[in-house]
Design a protein around this motif. Sequence first.
Motif, PDB file in Angstrom:
ATOM      1  N   LEU A 145      15.585  22.876  15.231  1.00 51.46           N
ATOM      2  CA  LEU A 145      15.566  24.204  14.626  1.00 51.46           C
ATOM      3  C   LEU A 145      16.278  25.219  15.515  1.00 51.46           C
ATOM      4  O   LEU A 145      17.089  26.024  15.060  1.00 51.46           O
ATOM      5  CB  LEU A 145      14.123  24.661  14.422  1.00 51.46           C
ATOM      6  CG  LEU A 145      13.455  24.175  13.132  1.00 51.46           C
ATOM      7  CD1 LEU A 145      11.991  24.549  13.130  1.00 51.46           C
ATOM      8  CD2 LEU A 145      14.155  24.774  11.930  1.00 51.46           C
ATOM      9  N   LEU A 146      15.947  25.134  16.780  1.00 48.54           N
ATOM     10  CA  LEU A 146      16.550  26.037  17.755  1.00 48.54           C
ATOM     11  C   LEU A 146      18.071  25.885  17.733  1.00 48.54           C
ATOM     12  O   LEU A 146      18.828  26.865  17.705  1.00 48.54           O
ATOM     13  CB  LEU A 146      16.012  25.702  19.149  1.00 48.54           C
ATOM     14  CG  LEU A 146      16.224  26.773  20.217  1.00 48.54           C
ATOM     15  CD1 LEU A 146      15.480  28.042  19.860  1.00 48.54           C
ATOM     16  CD2 LEU A 146      15.767  26.255  21.570  1.00 48.54           C
TER      17      LEU A 146
ATOM     18  N   ARG B  37      36.974  38.810  12.623  1.00 46.85           N
ATOM     19  CA  ARG B  37      37.226  39.847  11.627  1.00 46.85           C
ATOM     20  C   ARG B  37      37.550  41.193  12.253  1.00 46.85           C
ATOM     21  O   ARG B  37      37.942  42.114  11.565  1.00 46.85           O
ATOM     22  CB  ARG B  37      35.969  40.035  10.775  1.00 46.85           C
ATOM     23  CG  ARG B  37      35.869  39.118   9.576  1.00 46.85           C
ATOM     24  CD  ARG B  37      34.500  39.309   8.971  1.00 46.85           C
ATOM     25  NE  ARG B  37      34.194  40.728   8.852  1.00 46.85           N
ATOM     26  CZ  ARG B  37      33.991  41.333   7.687  1.00 46.85           C
ATOM     27  NH1 ARG B  37      34.062  40.671   6.585  1.00 46.85           N
ATOM     28  NH2 ARG B  37      33.705  42.615   7.653  1.00 46.85           N
TER      29      ARG B  37
ATOM     30  N   LEU C 255      32.557  34.811  13.659  1.00 43.53           N
ATOM     31  CA  LEU C 255      33.165  35.334  12.447  1.00 43.53           C
ATOM     32  C   LEU C 255      33.479  36.817  12.607  1.00 43.53           C
ATOM     33  O   LEU C 255      34.570  37.289  12.302  1.00 43.53           O
ATOM     34  CB  LEU C 255      32.179  35.135  11.285  1.00 43.53           C
ATOM     35  CG  LEU C 255      32.780  35.265   9.891  1.00 43.53           C
ATOM     36  CD1 LEU C 255      33.700  34.091   9.614  1.00 43.53           C
ATOM     37  CD2 LEU C 255      31.680  35.320   8.841  1.00 43.53           C
ATOM     38  N   GLN C 256      32.483  37.540  13.133  1.00 46.95           N
ATOM     39  CA  GLN C 256      32.654  38.971  13.342  1.00 46.95           C
ATOM     40  C   GLN C 256      33.798  39.226  14.334  1.00 46.95           C
ATOM     41  O   GLN C 256      34.607  40.119  14.149  1.00 46.95           O
ATOM     42  CB  GLN C 256      31.344  39.576  13.865  1.00 46.95           C
ATOM     43  CG  GLN C 256      31.375  41.071  14.045  1.00 46.95           C
ATOM     44  CD  GLN C 256      31.577  41.799  12.729  1.00 46.95           C
ATOM     45  OE1 GLN C 256      31.332  41.263  11.659  1.00 46.95           O
ATOM     46  NE2 GLN C 256      32.062  43.034  12.811  1.00 46.95           N
TER      47      GLN C 256
ATOM     48  N   PRO D 204      39.725  55.708   1.193  1.00 45.65           N
ATOM     49  CA  PRO D 204      41.006  56.428   1.234  1.00 45.65           C
ATOM     50  C   PRO D 204      41.075  57.320   2.472  1.00 45.65           C
ATOM     51  O   PRO D 204      40.054  57.852   2.911  1.00 45.65           O
ATOM     52  CB  PRO D 204      40.969  57.286  -0.031  1.00 45.65           C
ATOM     53  CG  PRO D 204      40.019  56.600  -0.938  1.00 45.65           C
ATOM     54  CD  PRO D 204      38.999  55.940  -0.054  1.00 45.65           C
TER      55      PRO D 204
ATOM     56  N   ARG E  83      11.802  18.150  16.373  1.00 48.25           N
ATOM     57  CA  ARG E  83      12.077  19.094  15.299  1.00 48.25           C
ATOM     58  C   ARG E  83      12.320  20.517  15.827  1.00 48.25           C
ATOM     59  O   ARG E  83      13.182  21.246  15.350  1.00 48.25           O
ATOM     60  CB  ARG E  83      10.892  19.088  14.351  1.00 48.25           C
ATOM     61  CG  ARG E  83      11.308  19.483  12.949  1.00 48.25           C
ATOM     62  CD  ARG E  83      10.145  19.526  12.043  1.00 48.25           C
ATOM     63  NE  ARG E  83       9.884  18.226  11.477  1.00 48.25           N
ATOM     64  CZ  ARG E  83       8.707  17.885  10.943  1.00 48.25           C
ATOM     65  NH1 ARG E  83       7.701  18.725  10.971  1.00 48.25           N
ATOM     66  NH2 ARG E  83       8.532  16.700  10.414  1.00 48.25           N
ATOM     67  N   LYS E  84      11.496  20.891  16.827  1.00 45.83           N
ATOM     68  CA  LYS E  84      11.595  22.227  17.404  1.00 45.83           C
ATOM     69  C   LYS E  84      13.001  22.486  17.957  1.00 45.83           C
ATOM     70  O   LYS E  84      13.640  23.495  17.660  1.00 45.83           O
ATOM     71  CB  LYS E  84      10.575  22.360  18.539  1.00 45.83           C
ATOM     72  CG  LYS E  84       9.941  23.747  18.607  1.00 45.83           C
ATOM     73  CD  LYS E  84       8.973  23.802  19.748  1.00 45.83           C
ATOM     74  CE  LYS E  84       7.616  24.237  19.281  1.00 45.83           C
ATOM     75  NZ  LYS E  84       6.605  24.209  20.346  1.00 45.83           N
TER      76      LYS E  84
ATOM     77  N   LEU F 275      23.891  29.165  13.970  1.00 47.42           N
ATOM     78  CA  LEU F 275      24.013  30.198  12.941  1.00 47.42           C
ATOM     79  C   LEU F 275      24.437  31.527  13.562  1.00 47.42           C
ATOM     80  O   LEU F 275      25.401  32.170  13.132  1.00 47.42           O
ATOM     81  CB  LEU F 275      22.659  30.347  12.232  1.00 47.42           C
ATOM     82  CG  LEU F 275      22.649  31.227  10.977  1.00 47.42           C
ATOM     83  CD1 LEU F 275      23.462  30.581   9.873  1.00 47.42           C
ATOM     84  CD2 LEU F 275      21.225  31.464  10.504  1.00 47.42           C
ATOM     85  N   ILE F 276      23.699  31.925  14.600  1.00 41.43           N
ATOM     86  CA  ILE F 276      24.000  33.210  15.251  1.00 41.43           C
ATOM     87  C   ILE F 276      25.395  33.172  15.875  1.00 41.43           C
ATOM     88  O   ILE F 276      26.191  34.089  15.711  1.00 41.43           O
ATOM     89  CB  ILE F 276      22.929  33.539  16.324  1.00 41.43           C
ATOM     90  CG1 ILE F 276      21.572  33.716  15.636  1.00 41.43           C
ATOM     91  CG2 ILE F 276      23.294  34.788  17.101  1.00 41.43           C
ATOM     92  CD1 ILE F 276      20.408  33.819  16.587  1.00 41.43           C
TER      93      ILE F 276
ATOM     94  N   ASN G 119      41.757  53.729   5.145  1.00 41.89           N
ATOM     95  CA  ASN G 119      41.479  53.937   6.569  1.00 41.89           C
ATOM     96  C   ASN G 119      40.579  52.817   7.107  1.00 41.89           C
ATOM     97  O   ASN G 119      40.238  51.876   6.380  1.00 41.89           O
ATOM     98  CB  ASN G 119      40.918  55.335   6.825  1.00 41.89           C
ATOM     99  CG  ASN G 119      39.505  55.514   6.302  1.00 41.89           C
ATOM    100  OD1 ASN G 119      38.852  54.566   5.885  1.00 41.89           O
ATOM    101  ND2 ASN G 119      39.039  56.750   6.311  1.00 41.89           N
TER     102      ASN G 119
ATOM    103  N   LEU H 228      13.238  32.937  14.452  1.00 43.84           N
ATOM    104  CA  LEU H 228      14.678  32.721  14.615  1.00 43.84           C
ATOM    105  C   LEU H 228      15.465  33.303  13.434  1.00 43.84           C
ATOM    106  O   LEU H 228      16.512  33.910  13.610  1.00 43.84           O
ATOM    107  CB  LEU H 228      14.970  31.223  14.757  1.00 43.84           C
ATOM    108  CG  LEU H 228      14.544  30.621  16.090  1.00 43.84           C
ATOM    109  CD1 LEU H 228      14.705  29.109  16.068  1.00 43.84           C
ATOM    110  CD2 LEU H 228      15.381  31.208  17.228  1.00 43.84           C
TER     111      LEU H 228
ATOM    112  N   ASP I 219       5.978  25.546  14.676  1.00 41.81           N
ATOM    113  CA  ASP I 219       7.358  25.422  14.169  1.00 41.81           C
ATOM    114  C   ASP I 219       7.670  26.509  13.164  1.00 41.81           C
ATOM    115  O   ASP I 219       8.748  27.102  13.167  1.00 41.81           O
ATOM    116  CB  ASP I 219       7.546  24.057  13.494  1.00 41.81           C
ATOM    117  CG  ASP I 219       7.667  22.953  14.516  1.00 41.81           C
ATOM    118  OD1 ASP I 219       7.811  23.304  15.709  1.00 41.81           O
ATOM    119  OD2 ASP I 219       7.600  21.777  14.137  1.00 41.81           O
TER     120      ASP I 219
ATOM    121  N   LEU J 105      28.088  33.393  13.239  1.00 40.39           N
ATOM    122  CA  LEU J 105      28.254  34.747  12.705  1.00 40.39           C
ATOM    123  C   LEU J 105      28.963  35.656  13.701  1.00 40.39           C
ATOM    124  O   LEU J 105      29.819  36.457  13.329  1.00 40.39           O
ATOM    125  CB  LEU J 105      26.893  35.330  12.341  1.00 40.39           C
ATOM    126  CG  LEU J 105      26.330  34.790  11.024  1.00 40.39           C
ATOM    127  CD1 LEU J 105      24.856  35.158  10.878  1.00 40.39           C
ATOM    128  CD2 LEU J 105      27.124  35.335   9.852  1.00 40.39           C
TER     129      LEU J 105
ATOM    130  N   ALA K 290      19.567  27.440  14.646  1.00 38.37           N
ATOM    131  CA  ALA K 290      19.550  28.898  14.724  1.00 38.37           C
ATOM    132  C   ALA K 290      20.649  29.414  15.652  1.00 38.37           C
ATOM    133  O   ALA K 290      21.362  30.362  15.332  1.00 38.37           O
ATOM    134  CB  ALA K 290      18.190  29.368  15.212  1.00 38.37           C
TER     135      ALA K 290
END
Lengths: 354, 126
Positions: A7-8, A25, A21-22, A224, A3-4, A14-15, A219, B12, B5, A18, A11
């Motif tokens: 999760l890692l 953009r 995405l940045q 504006p 599970r650990k 996710l990071i 701008n 995180l 956890d 993002l 995460a």
Amino acid sequence: MNRKNALLFVAILLIGGLATLQYLRRSYEYKSNQFLMDTLVTITVHGKDETQLKQAVTEAYTEMHRIADLADGFPQPGTAAYNSSDVCRINQQAGKQPVRVDRDTIEMLLLAKKYNRLSDGAFDVTIGPVMELWGFGGKNPHVPPADKLREALKLVDSGNLEVNETEQTAFLRKTGMKLDLGAMAKGYATEKALQVIKKHGIQKAMIDAGGNIRVLGSNLQGKPWRIGIKDPRKSDGIVAVLPLENSSAVTSGDYYRYFEAGGKRYHHILDPRTGYPATNSMSVTAVTRDAGLADILSTVFFVLSPGNALDLARTMAGVELFLVSADGHIRHTPPLLSRLEVKPGESYRYDQGR
Amino acid sequence: MTRGDKFLLAGLLLIALLSVAVLYGRLSFFPAKTESVQAVITAQGKLVRKIELVEGVKSSFVIRGLGGPSTVETDGARIRMLEAPCSGQICVKEGWIGHPGQTIVCIPGEILIRIEGTAAVDAVTR
């Protein structure tokens, strides 16, 4: 996978997502300067594709050069520049015959005639002979003798400028007549250049052609564009800040090209009705969507009295006007009240909404 | 889910949220550096000098333009073209400038002096 670790993994995903995405953009700013049309032109564009931005700016400059060449009144006869200048060719054939010219020259001359009528002669591109007498643009500007000025003024008449759209020709009816597109070509070229940038799909851009400003979109901060209006008497000051989106601001001032004689200051914006520099205002800023129109109107409003200029501006849809009159009064059209930040300082008077 | 956890998950998520805040809110998250104004001078399109405009400091130097040498002067947060070899003298008559976004342009010499810094305006119509 326990599970650990799961999760890692989530995460990190996710990071990473993002960050990607940045990255996608992110926006480039590309800025470039060129000396052109007797001034410095700065083009700033924002967008995602750097190559495309550079390409768009290069093409925009090419377009400006093309218009500049058509409208240039200064090259010497016999040179390539002279032959590619519609203005030179029309001037050369004044009193002789119509000259076939570029579509854009026709467009400019039709605009010129329109605003000559609308301003009752306060704007006139046939001012050439008078401009020449004053010698603005040359090495030695001077006050011309009154009798010579009177003679030259007789040749100033846009009614004697014939523009034939179907034949695509232009003709100055009298010998000695001369076109001078100095009060409009820069704005027209700026607008054409902006349209080139727009065609490339760019949504944020600014063209600053020696203080003639045309902006596209907002701008880089998504706000504006903030355009300062120069203080006509204090070189490092501004008298107002104007937020601008998808629009143009062009200023005509008495402080730019001038010389002094007998303790008097003579600047280069001549009243075509008198042949002398217009003295009603220190500076006039025309705000409207099209940079070509803004350029013409800044001269029209500069030459007219402040009262007449404000009256005329009010009758024109989508046109705003800001001015500092000769007696130091800051005035503008009413809709600007909610947009402008006026900084009259100690030198000028400002009664809101007047 | 064990206690460990939960801590890990919370940690995180915090990192993820912080990253988002940093990436999207860069400008407000870290305030812009204290205001510094510098003059950037180019001749014939090439950068020839960058000079910090600092209160209480005066300087003058020569820039080679197309028409010959021009003298530039700075006085605190202001800069001007003191002398130029051209006939028009438009750049000299321009006087002092000192606000970000302002420019002095010498057309014959192809010299451009531009003030850069945290600009209050994007451009100046003149």
